[in-house]
Write a protein that holds these residues in place. Structure first.
Motif, mmCIF file in Angstrom:
data_model
loop_
_atom_site.group_PDB
_atom_site.id
_atom_site.type_symbol
_atom_site.label_atom_id
_atom_site.label_comp_id
_atom_site.label_asym_id
_atom_site.label_seq_id
_atom_site.Cartn_x
_atom_site.Cartn_y
_atom_site.Cartn_z
ATOM 1 N N ILE A 177 0.829 -1.211 0.000
ATOM 2 C CA ILE A 177 0.000 0.000 0.000
ATOM 3 C C ILE A 177 0.861 1.258 0.000
ATOM 4 O O ILE A 177 0.612 2.211 -0.741
ATOM 5 C CB ILE A 177 -0.950 -0.027 1.209
ATOM 6 C CG1 ILE A 177 -1.962 -1.169 1.064
ATOM 7 C CG2 ILE A 177 -1.670 1.306 1.365
ATOM 8 C CD1 ILE A 177 -2.854 -1.354 2.271
ATOM 9 N N ALA B 42 1.206 4.084 -2.950
ATOM 10 C CA ALA B 42 0.966 5.506 -2.718
ATOM 11 C C ALA B 42 2.106 6.355 -3.269
ATOM 12 O O ALA B 42 1.879 7.422 -3.845
ATOM 13 C CB ALA B 42 0.783 5.762 -1.222
ATOM 14 N N VAL C 109 -5.584 3.331 -3.383
ATOM 15 C CA VAL C 109 -4.553 4.232 -2.854
ATOM 16 C C VAL C 109 -3.793 4.891 -3.996
ATOM 17 O O VAL C 109 -3.518 6.095 -3.972
ATOM 18 C CB VAL C 109 -3.600 3.456 -1.929
ATOM 19 C CG1 VAL C 109 -2.399 4.305 -1.549
ATOM 20 C CG2 VAL C 109 -4.334 2.996 -0.678
#
Length: 319
Positions: A260, A264, A292
């Motif tokens: 994640i 990002a 994300v």
């Protein structure tokens, strides 16, 4: 104007706050008056009279839409110039990703076994090279688009973002041509694409937002910091290896939290990983990672557009 007496001398003095302008006074009075005024004068204008440029995103987008024909014209011109005198023509749009795919398949995959979840490595690497080639071409060419179009910047009024957007359109045409290679690779490898290809529009939207954000930011900053022209090729080469183009995202770490965070920072990660999951493995993309990546891509795009419009006013003078 009035007369004032100063120790036997008469001087004509202007009425008002600038009473330091005198005629006929003692020698040195005028110079001392100017020195006093210079020391009292503020070093900069009052903040309430400063010019503040207000950026309305909807007005800017409407103006950009009004100049869409110019964007198309610039993109068409660049394509004609690039391929007009090339012996192989538009075949160069295919050669670069195909050569890299062959090199990675023969060299990298032989010495380092990459987990492709049962898919042929040639397809695995080529699906990673397609979005990466589009991104790298857009940034490398779009980052210099304002400098290379210096004559138009000084003679033509238009939203300056039409120049980097035109280069992105050129890269999109090249990527579309390079995609046709998949029609040959699938029969050669004996592998068929899965039905989950209908997820592709979501992945392409994230790719386009992130590419547009980076291209706008780089093109605006390059006008004022020319050293970025030398740093840009090196950054793109490093980006090829820190992005899961020749390997899977799980090869770096199996942690979901790391994936994640990785998505990002670099939204290309969920895009490439999603392409392989949908086309080769018949699975839905990782929704958390893709969400994300989409959120950060949108944030990057808004910040880059605001930066571009802030720096736009001085581009014609500096470029």
């Amino acid at each position: 104007m009035r007369r004032v007496a100063t120790a036997g001398y008469y001087a004509l003095v202007l009425e008002g706050p600038s009473s330091d302008l005198s005629v006929g006074g003692r020698p040195g009075d005028a110079s001392r008056s100017r020195e006093t005024d210079a020391s009292a004068r503020p070093s900069e204008p009052r903040r309430e009279i400063w010019f503040h440029r207000r950026i309305d995103i909807f007005t800017a987008l409407k103006e950009l839409w009004d100049f869409r024909e110019l964007t198309i014209t610039l993109a068409e011109r660049d394509l004609r110039v690039r391929y007009k005198q090339a012996a192989l023509g538009i075949a160069w749009a295919v050669i670069a990703p195909v050569v890299l795919m062959i090199a990675f398949t023969l060299l990298l995959n032989r010495f380092t076994k990459v987990n492709t979840a049962g898919a042929p490595y040639a397809l695995f690497s080529y699906l990673g090279l397609l979005p990466w080639t589009f991104f790298s071409s857009s940034v490398s060419q779009g980052g210099l688009s304002l400098i290379s179009n210096n004559d138009l910047l000084n003679k033509l009024y238009c939203p300056r973002e039409v120049f980097p957007i035109a280069t992105i359109a050129d890269a999109a045409v090249d990527a579309l041509i390079a995609t046709c290679v998949l029609a040959v690779l699938f029969p050669i490898t004996g592998f068929a694409p899965k039905a989950q290809v209908y997820y592709l529009p979501l992945l392409l939207d994230v790719l386009l937002m992130f590419t547009l954000a980076v291209t706008l930011a780089v093109s605006a900053v390059t006008v004022y910091a020319r050293d970025l022209r030398l740093v840009l090729p090196l950054a793109i080469q490093v980006g090829l290896f820190v992005t899961p183009v020749v390997y899977g995202a799980s090869a770096i770490s199996g942690s979901k939290a790391f994936l994640i965070m990785y998505s990002a920072i670099n939204p290309l990660v969920p895009v490439i990983d999603g392409l392989r999951s949908t086309v080769l493995n018949g699975m839905a993309p990782n929704w958390i990672s893709l969400g994300v990546g989409a959120a950060t891509s949108l944030a990057y795009l808004l910040a880059a557009f605001r930066l571009f419009k802030r720096l736009e006013t001085g581009m014609a003078d500096v470029a």
